[in-house]
Write an enzyme that holds these catalytic residues in place. Structure first.
Site, PDB file in Angstrom:
ATOM      1  N   ARG A  23      67.561 -10.714  49.554  1.00 55.43           N
ATOM      2  CA  ARG A  23      66.145 -11.041  49.648  1.00 55.43           C
ATOM      3  C   ARG A  23      65.268  -9.851  49.268  1.00 55.43           C
ATOM      4  NH1 ARG A  23      68.230 -14.912  49.107  1.00 55.43           N
ATOM      5  NH2 ARG A  23      68.711 -16.582  50.575  1.00 55.43           N
ATOM      6  N   THR A  70      74.420  -2.678  50.325  1.00 57.75           N
ATOM      7  CA  THR A  70      74.601  -3.715  51.334  1.00 57.75           C
ATOM      8  C   THR A  70      76.065  -4.130  51.398  1.00 57.75           C
ATOM      9  OG1 THR A  70      73.663  -5.771  52.192  1.00 57.75           O
ATOM     10  CG2 THR A  70      74.050  -5.674  49.812  1.00 57.75           C
ATOM     11  N   LYS A  74      78.507  -0.707  52.909  1.00 59.83           N
ATOM     12  CA  LYS A  74      77.736   0.227  53.735  1.00 59.83           C
ATOM     13  C   LYS A  74      78.600   1.284  54.418  1.00 59.83           C
ATOM     14  CE  LYS A  74      73.942  -2.950  54.708  1.00 59.83           C
ATOM     15  NZ  LYS A  74      73.155  -3.621  55.764  1.00 59.83           N
ATOM     16  N   ASN A  95      72.792   2.697  53.950  1.00 54.78           N
ATOM     17  CA  ASN A  95      72.275   1.618  53.106  1.00 54.78           C
ATOM     18  C   ASN A  95      71.263   2.083  52.070  1.00 54.78           C
ATOM     19  OD1 ASN A  95      69.969   2.031  54.673  1.00 54.78           O
ATOM     20  ND2 ASN A  95      69.800  -0.097  55.355  1.00 54.78           N
ATOM     21  N   ASP A 111      68.791   0.136  58.467  1.00 57.61           N
ATOM     22  CA  ASP A 111      68.961  -1.197  59.042  1.00 57.61           C
ATOM     23  C   ASP A 111      68.578  -1.237  60.517  1.00 57.61           C
ATOM     24  OD1 ASP A 111      69.811  -2.529  56.806  1.00 57.61           O
ATOM     25  OD2 ASP A 111      71.942  -2.414  57.276  1.00 57.61           O
ATOM     26  N   GLY A 135      79.632  -7.463  66.027  1.00 56.15           N
ATOM     27  CA  GLY A 135      79.856  -7.023  64.662  1.00 56.15           C
ATOM     28  C   GLY A 135      79.619  -5.528  64.564  1.00 56.15           C
ATOM     29  N   GLY A 137      80.361  -3.628  61.737  1.00 52.40           N
ATOM     30  CA  GLY A 137      80.359  -3.156  60.356  1.00 52.40           C
ATOM     31  C   GLY A 137      79.136  -2.290  60.112  1.00 52.40           C
ATOM     32  N   GLY A 138      78.717  -2.195  58.847  1.00 52.66           N
ATOM     33  CA  GLY A 138      77.606  -1.319  58.509  1.00 52.66           C
ATOM     34  C   GLY A 138      76.324  -1.640  59.237  1.00 52.66           C
TER      35      GLY A 138
END
Length: 280
Positions: A23, A70, A74, A95, A111, A135, A137-138
């Site tokens: 986006r 992204t 990341k 990022n 982020d 979660g 992750g990055g």
């Protein structure tokens, strides 16, 4: 988009897969057009196995203005940096990458800051609260680190990769010793803030990331998935009476920090929202 892409135009590659979920180009590019910056954000669908070779090469382009990083890159991008910010070192993910005057790759992470700013703009304070991040992750690592920095008293971390979540917990304990860390459970009962930082919700038929019926109506529920605005998870949380935050809210709050990092004209979140041409 900028009014005209020419040989003078600088590019910001937006690197990740799948690009269909991106986006950011629909927010950055209208702003560049509005302020007259000859810069364009271009989605680039780089596969995980190609990323380590691709990023150093694309960053050598003469008209490289920086890169947005992204999923799924990341975390791997951290090993490609010559210099990492304290936030990157704390969360183990990055990022945003730029090239400095000597050609070194410098990385930062926005982020988590974007998520926390968006939440607090909606009237929900992080300081003293409890938060569950599902979660690691990055994006999940960044949100967890930023929540700890913002003063949450208790932080729950869950990921299907137990080694990854324990490593994140250790880093946050090191940098934010005043924050109580719990791992191993994604039960959302009893938390003031619950965040889905997994890809669940990007594809039709995905299971919900947690048991929504165990979320209290007073809980603030956040999402990072941007492929659709209202994911089934957010819709289910809203039906229980929860205040929610959609994935793109994080973008609007973090983009001013990105622009400053890249040395480009800075916009307010309100201006970015007014100009954005988001479609799903």
């Amino acid at each position: 988009m900028t009014a005209l892409i020419s040989g003078h135009t600088r590019i910001i590659p937006h690197i990740g897969v799948p690009t269909e979920s991106f986006r950011a180009p629909m927010i950055y590019n209208p702003w560049f057009e509005e302020c007259g910056a000859d810069v364009v954000v271009v989605p680039m669908g780089c596969e995980a196995e190609d990323f380590a070779a691709f990023l150093p090469l694309v960053a050598r382009l003469r008209n490289f203005a920086g890169a947005l990083i992204t999923m799924p890159h990341k975390v791997p991008v951290v090993d490609l940096l010559d210099e990492a910010s304290p936030t990157v070192r704390a969360c183990g993910a990055c990022n945003a990458v730029r090239r400095d005057a000597s050609g070194r790759l410098v990385g930062d992470m926005f982020d988590g800051e974007g998520f926390v700013r968006g939440m607090e703009r909606k009237g929900r304070a992080a300081a003293g609260a409890s938060a569950l991040v599902v979660g690691a992750g990055g994006v999940g690592s960044a949100i967890a680190a930023s929540l700890a920095r913002a003063g949450v008293a208790r932080l729950g971390l869950f990921d299907t990769d137990r080694a990854r979540v324990e490593a994140l917990a250790d880093r946050i304990r090191q940098h934010f010793p005043g924050c109580e860390i719990e791992t191993g459970s994604k039960d959302p009962a009893g938390w003031d803030i619950v965040v889905n930082a997994t890809p669940l919700g990007m594809d039709a038929g995905d299971p919900l990331p947690v048991e929504v019926e165990r979320i209290a109506p007073a809980t603030f529920v956040g999402e990072v998935v941007m492929k659709v605005e209202q994911t089934p998870f957010l819709a289910a949380a809203a039906a229980r009476g929860c205040a929610t935050q959609v994935g793109t809210d994080m973008l609007f709050e973090m983009i001013p920090a990105y622009l400053e990092f890249f040395g480009l004209p800075v916009a307010t979140p309100e201006t970015l929202r007014r100009l954005a041409r988001i479609r799903y």
